[in-house]
Design a protein around this motif. Structure first.
Motif, mmCIF file in Angstrom:
data_model
loop_
_atom_site.group_PDB
_atom_site.id
_atom_site.type_symbol
_atom_site.label_atom_id
_atom_site.label_comp_id
_atom_site.label_asym_id
_atom_site.label_seq_id
_atom_site.Cartn_x
_atom_site.Cartn_y
_atom_site.Cartn_z
ATOM 1 N N THR A 22 36.986 41.712 42.734
ATOM 2 C CA THR A 22 36.069 41.842 43.862
ATOM 3 C C THR A 22 34.831 42.624 43.444
ATOM 4 O OG1 THR A 22 35.862 42.790 46.069
ATOM 5 C CG2 THR A 22 37.319 43.935 44.588
ATOM 6 N N THR A 23 33.794 42.569 44.287
ATOM 7 C CA THR A 23 32.626 43.423 44.032
ATOM 8 C C THR A 23 32.690 44.668 44.921
ATOM 9 O OG1 THR A 23 31.418 42.139 45.670
ATOM 10 C CG2 THR A 23 31.080 41.525 43.361
ATOM 11 N N LYS A 24 33.749 44.759 45.750
ATOM 12 C CA LYS A 24 33.864 45.924 46.639
ATOM 13 C C LYS A 24 34.186 47.185 45.838
ATOM 14 C CE LYS A 24 35.493 43.097 50.417
ATOM 15 N NZ LYS A 24 36.691 42.451 50.909
ATOM 16 N N SER A 25 33.765 48.332 46.382
ATOM 17 C CA SER A 25 34.055 49.604 45.704
ATOM 18 C C SER A 25 35.464 50.060 46.095
ATOM 19 C CB SER A 25 33.036 50.657 46.147
ATOM 20 O OG SER A 25 33.224 50.939 47.516
ATOM 21 N N PRO A 26 36.045 50.983 45.326
ATOM 22 C CA PRO A 26 37.373 51.492 45.683
ATOM 23 C C PRO A 26 37.443 52.032 47.114
ATOM 24 C CG PRO A 26 36.847 52.151 43.447
ATOM 25 C CD PRO A 26 35.622 51.476 43.991
ATOM 26 N N VAL A 27 36.395 52.764 47.545
ATOM 27 C CA VAL A 27 36.469 53.339 48.895
ATOM 28 C C VAL A 27 36.403 52.238 49.950
ATOM 29 C CG1 VAL A 27 33.997 53.863 49.180
ATOM 30 C CG2 VAL A 27 35.683 55.269 50.344
ATOM 31 N N GLU A 28 35.675 51.169 49.666
ATOM 32 C CA GLU A 28 35.647 50.044 50.618
ATOM 33 C C GLU A 28 37.020 49.370 50.684
ATOM 34 O OE1 GLU A 28 30.921 48.799 50.345
ATOM 35 O OE2 GLU A 28 32.326 47.921 48.921
#
Ligand code: CAA
Length: 403
Positions: A22-28
């Motif tokens: 994914t391109t999402k960050s860990p916090v997302e």
């Protein structure tokens, strides 16, 4: 005096994201997982009185839990306490036990545990640079890749001392792939054979690529609550599972040189003993085992530590289960082996410190009879084990159905 039932702490809900790159960050990813966990039980982030987070490798932050809680709008708020715990891959189980204590002794009624990482997003080179640093010490003598090399050293100890064979190590990966192929979210869709594992590229002397935890992106969340919270929110008091006991123990950051390894460096045995004592159960009372399996030797030692196999017999136990699984394709895998019905780190997927969350979530599904085609009949109790670093920390929790 608080009554005994007021001390009952329940894991009431779980949530997770896909494990795909994914391109999402860990916090997302953590936020997505926590949103799923809260929605499925009908509560909001403003009901959360405590939050425990484990750090990520891809996007680390000072005081991770404070970063996460601020990002999600859980802070600022009165009467919210947040903590970061870092026991490596044992983190989720350490956090589950810490959440239990927050409910029991700190007056927090609902605690969220979150973990998320995006190590698949990193290039192989960048991942290795960061992973190598985590367990590196100049005295360790471990070459890059440091973590596979450290587990490889322990695997050689296990071979020398207990006669574990190369096929027994490879069988761990093959067995986990059979389990994973039943789970819709698992990264490994097709079972592999021992021969395929042994034919995969070598990473260290007795460790091949398919014997390494499978790098992944993903987030997961747990909600832990008191009976009072359930009553206040109108949630049935029997929701989820009871956290009935736990134990932790530590080992060194990296294994000693091969000729100096002895049983003192291992801690799963001690953590399990404490957990069994606190829960007042033995191996015979456990119907599902969520065991850490970042490398085959970790799974082999775990089946011994929890009492499924005698000391030194874990490799033979797994190999015999592999043969039984392959010889009986008409049987459901969980009826042959009640371990990691999701496929573990070797085959389900391993977003750095997140994977023990999947052991807990699978245990939750098994206990609440929501594991679908992977369901083990009548699960009363489950054991979950998380391992940090290179056998550097062990956390074990026992969950029950409350009956
Ligand atoms: N099953 C199936 N496929 C696998 C696999 C597995 N177990 N492991 C790797 N692969 C696949 C990858 O998906 C990839 O395929 P695609 O390109 O099609 O996606 C291919 O094999 C190559 O993998 P990498 O891109 O990772 O290869 P690389 O050459 O860059 O690195 C490696 C190889 C050094 C072995 C690296 O994969 C690695 O370090 N893996 C281990 C990860 C690890 O150690 N995680 C932590 C475990 S310890 C722990 O969990 C405790 C803690 O405290 C965190």
């Amino acid at each position: 005096m608080p009554s005994r039932t007021s001390k009952v702490v329940r894991l009431i809900s779980t949530g997770w994201t896909s494990l795909a790159k994914t391109t999402k960050s860990p916090v997302e990813l953590m936020e997505e997982a926590l949103t799923s966990a809260t929605k499925s039980i009908g509560i909001g982030f403003n009901d959360i009185g405590g939050l425990i987070a484990v750090p990520s490798l891809a996007d680390p932050h000072f005081m991770e839990a404070h970063y996460v809680a601020t990002h999600m709008g859980i802070l600022p708020a009165k009467n919210v306490v947040v903590r970061t715990v870092d026991t490596g891959g044992a983190g989720p189980v350490t956090a589950l036990l810490a959440a239990k204590r927050m409910v029991e002794y700190e007056g927090v009624d609902c605690v969220a545990v979150v973990a998320g990482d995006a190590v698949r997003q990193l290039s192989g080179e960048e991942f290795l640079k960061r992973a190598d640093q985590t367990c590196y010490h100049p005295a360790s003598g471990l070459p890059s890749p440091v973590i596979p090399s450290g587990y490889d050293r322990v695997a050689r100890y296990q071979m020398d001392k207990y006669g574990v064979s190369r096929a027994e190590l490879a069988a761990c990966s093959a067995v986990m792939s059979i389990m994973a192929s039943q789970h819709p979210l698992a990264m490994t869709k097709v079972p592999r054979t021992i021969e395929e594992v042994l034919a995969s590229p070598p990473v260290a002397s007795v460790t091949n690529l398919l014997e390494c935890a499978r790098r992944a992106d993903g987030g997961a969340a747990l909600l832990v609550a008191s009976p009072r919270f359930l009553e206040r929110k109108g949630i049935p008091s029997s929701t989820g599972s009871v956290i009935i006991g736990g134990g932790e123990a530590s080992g060194p950051l990296y294994p000693p040189q091969l000729d100096q390894i002895n049983e003192d460096m291992f801690s799963c045995e001690q953590a399990t003993k404490i957990a069994y004592q606190e829960a007042n159960v033995s191996v015979r009372d456990i119907d599902f085992f969520g065991l850490y399996d970042c490398y085959p030797v970790c799974l082999i030692r775990a089946v011994e530590a929890v009492g499924l196999a005698d000391q030194g017999e874990g490799g033979r136990y797994i190999l015999s289960k592999y043969h039984e699984l392959v010889a009986n394709p008409e049987k459901r895998p969980q009826d042959i082996l009640p371990i990691n019905t999701h496929g573990g780190l070797l085959a389900f997927g391993a977003p750095w410190e997140v994977p023990a969350m999947y052991n807990i979530i699978e245990a939750f599904h098994q206990i609440t009879n929501t594991a679908g085609t992977r369901q083990i009949p009548n699960v009363r109790r489950a054991l979950v084990y998380g391992n940090g670093g290179i056998f550097s920390h062990s956390a074990v929790a026992i969950l029950g159905n409350g009956i």
